[in-house]
Scaffold this active site. Structure first.
Site, PDB file in Angstrom:
ATOM      1  CG  ASP A 105      -1.858   1.146   1.310  1.00 53.48           C
ATOM      2  OD1 ASP A 105      -1.714   2.094   0.501  1.00 53.48           O
ATOM      3  OD2 ASP A 105      -2.749   1.134   2.181  1.00 53.48           O
ATOM      4  CB  SER A 184      -3.823  13.881 -14.039  1.00 53.49           C
ATOM      5  OG  SER A 184      -5.030  14.143 -14.754  1.00 53.49           O
ATOM      6  CE1 TYR A 197      -6.590  11.139 -10.208  1.00 53.51           C
ATOM      7  CE2 TYR A 197      -7.027  12.897 -11.786  1.00 53.51           C
ATOM      8  CZ  TYR A 197      -6.439  11.693 -11.471  1.00 53.51           C
ATOM      9  OH  TYR A 197      -5.686  11.038 -12.420  1.00 53.51           O
ATOM     10  CG  ASN A 198      -9.082  18.548 -10.541  1.00 48.09           C
ATOM     11  OD1 ASN A 198      -8.981  17.572 -11.271  1.00 48.09           O
ATOM     12  ND2 ASN A 198     -10.154  19.311 -10.530  1.00 48.09           N
ATOM     13  CB  ALA A 199      -5.949  19.387  -4.839  1.00 48.92           C
ATOM     14  CB  SER A 200      -3.905  14.462  -5.298  1.00 53.76           C
ATOM     15  OG  SER A 200      -4.522  13.911  -6.447  1.00 53.76           O
ATOM     16  CE  LYS A 201      -3.010  11.619 -10.336  1.00 52.25           C
ATOM     17  NZ  LYS A 201      -1.989  10.555 -10.278  1.00 52.25           N
TER      18      LYS A 201
END
Length: 322
Positions: A105, A184, A197-201
């Protein structure tokens, strides 16, 4: 505003335009020479040791096959054990001399240390680390009842890439290896309802650009920005948010080929499909128009209805692919 800032506000735009007009043509010529040089000096992957996280499915699976075709030996890492052996067997049949599988993980720091250590202990060294494992959650902030629920998106996408990189750096320095990060296009062109998701990428892109500056003398870096790729994760995301279906999905196999080719050339960035790049200048030059189009396409009301609905709080709303 101080006199210094006033001076910079007036002079910097003019100076920038002058510099761009003088340097653009020579820079493009330099880029052309560099591109030709990369074509001549494409990296030979035969016998190279490659770790791929999230390799049991999706882009990670196809990357395993593409590296295998080029003769690399593989360490395949995923949280899901069920398909990992099948991917390893196929990679061997495609030309990889040796493949090991590790269930881990990436959001757990001890697991990341373990898969790096096991790889180096087995093969003696490592040459490429491909940070591919990821997860997505489709939800608006105002619909989030439990604010800690989206935390795993950042834990997997950002911290998962950082942990593995931390333990791989000493080995990659010795081998003059490479770090590949699957970010991404949404990291620099965010779409509604995918904010976490946007922020993590975006965090991945910014962090590894910084790391490239700090370590670029010793390790090669390639930051990958795919569009919507035909994977189980993307299909589930599109099923969760119907508005996303207007975007065409590209082949995971072709995406993997473009990534490995770019990595072997030493490209700083790989964007697939290429048209995804067009979103960035549109956002920068026409931000109001982009916002309006997003509200239209995603059917976002311009006025608050006062009726908040939690659309994605079930276990199934969090889509994971490692």
């Amino acid at each position: 505003m101080s006199l210094t800032h006033k001076f910079l506000v007036i002079t910097l735009p003019l100076v920038t335009l002058i510099i761009l007009s003088i340097t653009t043509v020579p820079y493009l010529f330099f880029k052309l020479i560099l591109y030709v040089k990369k074509l001549v000096r494409i990296e030979n992957l035969t016998g190279k040791v490659v770790i791929i996280t999230g390799s049991a499915s999706g882009i990670g699976e196809q990357l395993a096959y593409e590296y295998a075709k080029r003769g690399a030996v593989l360490s395949l890492v995923d949280i899901k054990e069920d398909n990992l052996k099948a991917v390893a067997d196929k990679a061997k049949s495609l030309g990889s001399p040796d493949v090991i599988t590790i269930v881990a993980d990436v959001s757990k720091v001890e697991d990341c240390k373990r898969f790096v250590d096991e790889t180096v202990n087995h093969f003696g060294h490592m040459d490429h680390l491909v940070n591919n494992a990821g997860t997505v959650m489709a939800e608006q902030l105002e619909d989030c009842v439990e604010i800690s629920a989206p935390r795993s998106v950042m834990e997997v996408n950002f911290w998962g890439a950082l942990y593995g990189t931390l333990y791989a750096i000493p080995h990659l320095k010795r081998s003059r290896g490479k770090i590949v990060v699957i970010a991404s296009g949404l990291g620099w062109y965010p779409l509604p309802r995918l904010g976490y998701y946007n922020a993590s990428k975006a965090a991945i892109i910014n962090f590894f650009e910084t790391l490239r500056t700090e370590l670029g003398w010793a390790i090669g870096f390639t930051i990958v920005s795919p569009g919507f790729i035909k994977t189980d994760l993307a299909k589930k995301a599109l099923a969760s948010e119907a508005s996303l279906r207007i975007f065409p999905m590209a082949s995971a196999e072709e995406c993997a080929k473009a990534i490995v080719t770019g990595v072997c050339r030493g490209d700083l960035y790989v964007t697939y499909p290429f048209w995804v790049k067009l979103g960035f200048p549109l956002k920068v030059i026409f931000p109001e128009l982009v916002d309006w189009l997003h509200r239209l396409v995603f059917k976002i009301p311009t006025k608050s209805s006062g009726n908040k609905q939690n659309l994605n709080l079930s276990h199934d709303s969090q889509l994971q692919a490692e």
